[in-house]
Design a protein around this motif. Structure first.
Motif, mmCIF file in Angstrom:
data_model
loop_
_atom_site.group_PDB
_atom_site.id
_atom_site.type_symbol
_atom_site.label_atom_id
_atom_site.label_comp_id
_atom_site.label_asym_id
_atom_site.label_seq_id
_atom_site.Cartn_x
_atom_site.Cartn_y
_atom_site.Cartn_z
ATOM 1 N N LEU A 132 -0.553 2.004 5.822
ATOM 2 C CA LEU A 132 -1.334 0.800 5.523
ATOM 3 C C LEU A 132 -2.732 0.919 6.117
ATOM 4 C CD1 LEU A 132 0.961 -2.322 6.079
ATOM 5 C CD2 LEU A 132 0.207 -1.326 3.931
ATOM 6 N N MET A 133 -3.698 0.454 5.388
ATOM 7 C CA MET A 133 -5.076 0.443 5.876
ATOM 8 C C MET A 133 -5.455 -0.947 6.380
ATOM 9 S SD MET A 133 -6.247 3.409 5.721
ATOM 10 C CE MET A 133 -4.833 4.474 5.695
ATOM 11 N N THR A 134 -4.481 -1.863 6.382
ATOM 12 C CA THR A 134 -4.692 -3.225 6.877
ATOM 13 C C THR A 134 -3.641 -3.508 7.940
ATOM 14 O OG1 THR A 134 -3.184 -4.193 5.251
ATOM 15 C CG2 THR A 134 -5.515 -4.014 4.630
ATOM 16 N N GLY A 135 -3.799 -4.619 8.630
ATOM 17 C CA GLY A 135 -2.785 -5.049 9.582
ATOM 18 C C GLY A 135 -1.683 -5.819 8.874
ATOM 19 N N ALA A 136 -0.653 -6.155 9.618
ATOM 20 C CA ALA A 136 0.505 -6.858 9.049
ATOM 21 C C ALA A 136 0.141 -8.240 8.525
ATOM 22 C CB ALA A 136 1.616 -6.955 10.090
ATOM 23 N N GLU A 137 -0.844 -8.891 9.131
ATOM 24 C CA GLU A 137 -1.261 -10.220 8.661
ATOM 25 C C GLU A 137 -1.985 -10.149 7.322
ATOM 26 O OE1 GLU A 137 -2.027 -13.153 12.345
ATOM 27 O OE2 GLU A 137 -3.461 -11.514 12.174
ATOM 28 N N ALA A 138 -2.694 -9.079 7.076
ATOM 29 C CA ALA A 138 -3.457 -8.941 5.834
ATOM 30 C C ALA A 138 -2.614 -8.351 4.706
ATOM 31 C CB ALA A 138 -4.689 -8.075 6.069
ATOM 32 N N GLU A 139 -1.411 -7.865 5.019
ATOM 33 C CA GLU A 139 -0.556 -7.239 4.014
ATOM 34 C C GLU A 139 0.235 -8.298 3.247
ATOM 35 O OE1 GLU A 139 1.394 -4.805 1.504
ATOM 36 O OE2 GLU A 139 -0.368 -4.337 2.693
ATOM 37 N N ILE A 140 -0.192 -8.562 2.006
ATOM 38 C CA ILE A 140 0.486 -9.523 1.136
ATOM 39 C C ILE A 140 1.756 -8.861 0.603
ATOM 40 C CG2 ILE A 140 0.269 -10.966 -0.920
ATOM 41 C CD1 ILE A 140 -1.686 -11.620 1.456
ATOM 42 N N ILE A 141 2.879 -9.529 0.818
ATOM 43 C CA ILE A 141 4.144 -8.919 0.409
ATOM 44 C C ILE A 141 4.484 -9.251 -1.034
ATOM 45 C CG2 ILE A 141 5.080 -8.813 2.742
ATOM 46 C CD1 ILE A 141 6.751 -11.270 2.107
ATOM 47 N N SER A 142 5.255 -8.371 -1.630
ATOM 48 C CA SER A 142 5.758 -8.587 -2.988
ATOM 49 C C SER A 142 7.225 -8.184 -3.020
ATOM 50 C CB SER A 142 4.947 -7.776 -4.008
ATOM 51 O OG SER A 142 5.021 -6.398 -3.692
ATOM 52 N N ASP A 143 7.954 -8.750 -3.941
ATOM 53 C CA ASP A 143 9.382 -8.498 -4.053
ATOM 54 C C ASP A 143 9.642 -7.000 -4.241
ATOM 55 O OD1 ASP A 143 12.063 -9.458 -4.175
ATOM 56 O OD2 ASP A 143 12.052 -9.144 -6.334
ATOM 57 N N GLY A 144 10.558 -6.475 -3.426
ATOM 58 C CA GLY A 144 10.952 -5.076 -3.543
ATOM 59 C C GLY A 144 10.147 -4.099 -2.707
ATOM 60 N N ALA A 145 9.124 -4.570 -2.032
ATOM 61 C CA ALA A 145 8.296 -3.666 -1.219
ATOM 62 C C ALA A 145 9.116 -3.095 -0.063
ATOM 63 C CB ALA A 145 7.071 -4.399 -0.684
ATOM 64 N N GLN A 146 8.793 -1.855 0.315
ATOM 65 C CA GLN A 146 9.484 -1.176 1.408
ATOM 66 C C GLN A 146 8.469 -0.802 2.473
ATOM 67 O OE1 GLN A 146 11.563 2.147 -0.302
ATOM 68 N NE2 GLN A 146 12.925 0.842 -1.495
ATOM 69 N N TYR A 147 8.715 -1.275 3.679
ATOM 70 C CA TYR A 147 7.817 -1.026 4.799
ATOM 71 C C TYR A 147 8.548 -0.229 5.870
ATOM 72 C CZ TYR A 147 5.004 -4.685 2.690
ATOM 73 O OH TYR A 147 4.265 -5.430 1.820
ATOM 74 N N GLU A 148 7.743 0.449 6.693
ATOM 75 C CA GLU A 148 8.315 1.108 7.855
ATOM 76 C C GLU A 148 7.363 0.944 9.027
ATOM 77 O OE1 GLU A 148 10.408 5.261 9.348
ATOM 78 O OE2 GLU A 148 9.345 5.253 7.426
ATOM 79 N N PHE A 149 7.913 0.516 10.157
ATOM 80 C CA PHE A 149 7.200 0.462 11.429
ATOM 81 C C PHE A 149 7.655 1.677 12.214
ATOM 82 C CE2 PHE A 149 6.732 -3.805 10.015
ATOM 83 C CZ PHE A 149 5.625 -4.331 10.645
ATOM 84 N N ILE A 150 6.716 2.538 12.602
ATOM 85 C CA ILE A 150 7.047 3.784 13.266
ATOM 86 C C ILE A 150 6.380 3.806 14.641
ATOM 87 C CG2 ILE A 150 6.959 6.305 13.138
ATOM 88 C CD1 ILE A 150 6.420 5.832 10.044
ATOM 89 N N ARG A 151 7.190 3.970 15.672
ATOM 90 C CA ARG A 151 6.644 4.094 17.039
ATOM 91 C C ARG A 151 6.004 5.468 17.132
ATOM 92 N NH1 ARG A 151 8.280 5.236 22.568
ATOM 93 N NH2 ARG A 151 7.390 3.653 23.922
ATOM 94 N N THR A 152 4.678 5.470 17.266
ATOM 95 C CA THR A 152 3.875 6.683 17.112
ATOM 96 C C THR A 152 3.053 6.935 18.369
ATOM 97 O OG1 THR A 152 3.689 6.158 14.762
ATOM 98 C CG2 THR A 152 2.114 7.743 15.636
ATOM 99 N N LYS A 153 2.793 8.201 18.629
ATOM 100 C CA LYS A 153 1.911 8.551 19.753
ATOM 101 C C LYS A 153 0.746 9.357 19.235
ATOM 102 C CE LYS A 153 1.893 10.365 24.373
ATOM 103 N NZ LYS A 153 2.670 10.871 25.465
#
Length: 152
Positions: free
Chosen positions: A131-152
């Motif tokens: 994503l090039m935006t933050g979670a607040e700016a990400e408008i969701i749509s039905d069926g979308a698949q997201y992943e939060f990855i703990r990254t270093k």
């Protein structure tokens, strides 16, 4: 005088070598048992350790949370307009408000705070793309698949 300079340069090089060796990535030196223990300890803080279905609403999204070598998938039914609200409704994300929006520090109870956790942070993908935006700016749509990855 030249000899003092050469000795000083040699000492500086030696100190740099020792420092670089000491800073070697810990992941390379951990045994499989140590890696498993670290993953286990991290996931001991998680609110959910198994795939879970949450909420009610017109849209259904899936959110995979990955930390270390373990993942859990949330199927979220929601009427929320953005990803942050859909996740916050179920207390799946925590963070601080910043000038750029919500700075997510915890997902599913697992912390990834850049300043406190040795450079770890949460990266977010949608349908496999960063994503090039933050979670607040990400408008969701039905069926979308997201992943939060703990990254270093």
């Amino acid at each position: 005088m030249k000899r003092i300079f050469k000795v000083s340069a040699l000492l500086v090089a030696l100190v740099m070598l020792i420092t670089l060796t000491a800073c070697k990535d810990e992941a390379e030196t951990k045994t499989p048992e140590e890696k498993k223990a670290a993953t286990s300890a991290l996931w001991d803080l998680a609110y959910y350790s198994e795939d879970t279905e949450l909420g009610e609403g017109a849209n259904t999204i899936t959110v995979k949370v990955t930390a270390e070598e373990k993942s859990v998938v949330f199927t979220i039914h929601t009427d929320a307009g953005n990803l942050a609200d859909a996740m916050m409704t179920h207390s799946l994300v925590e963070g601080d408000d910043s000038q750029y929006g919500l700075y997510i520090k915890k997902v599913n109870g697992i912390r990834a705070d850049y300043e406190l956790d040795d450079g770890y942070y949460w990266s977010i993908t949608k349908d496999g793309e960063m994503l090039m935006t933050g979670a607040e700016a990400e408008i969701i749509s039905d069926g979308a698949q997201y992943e939060f990855i703990r990254t270093k």
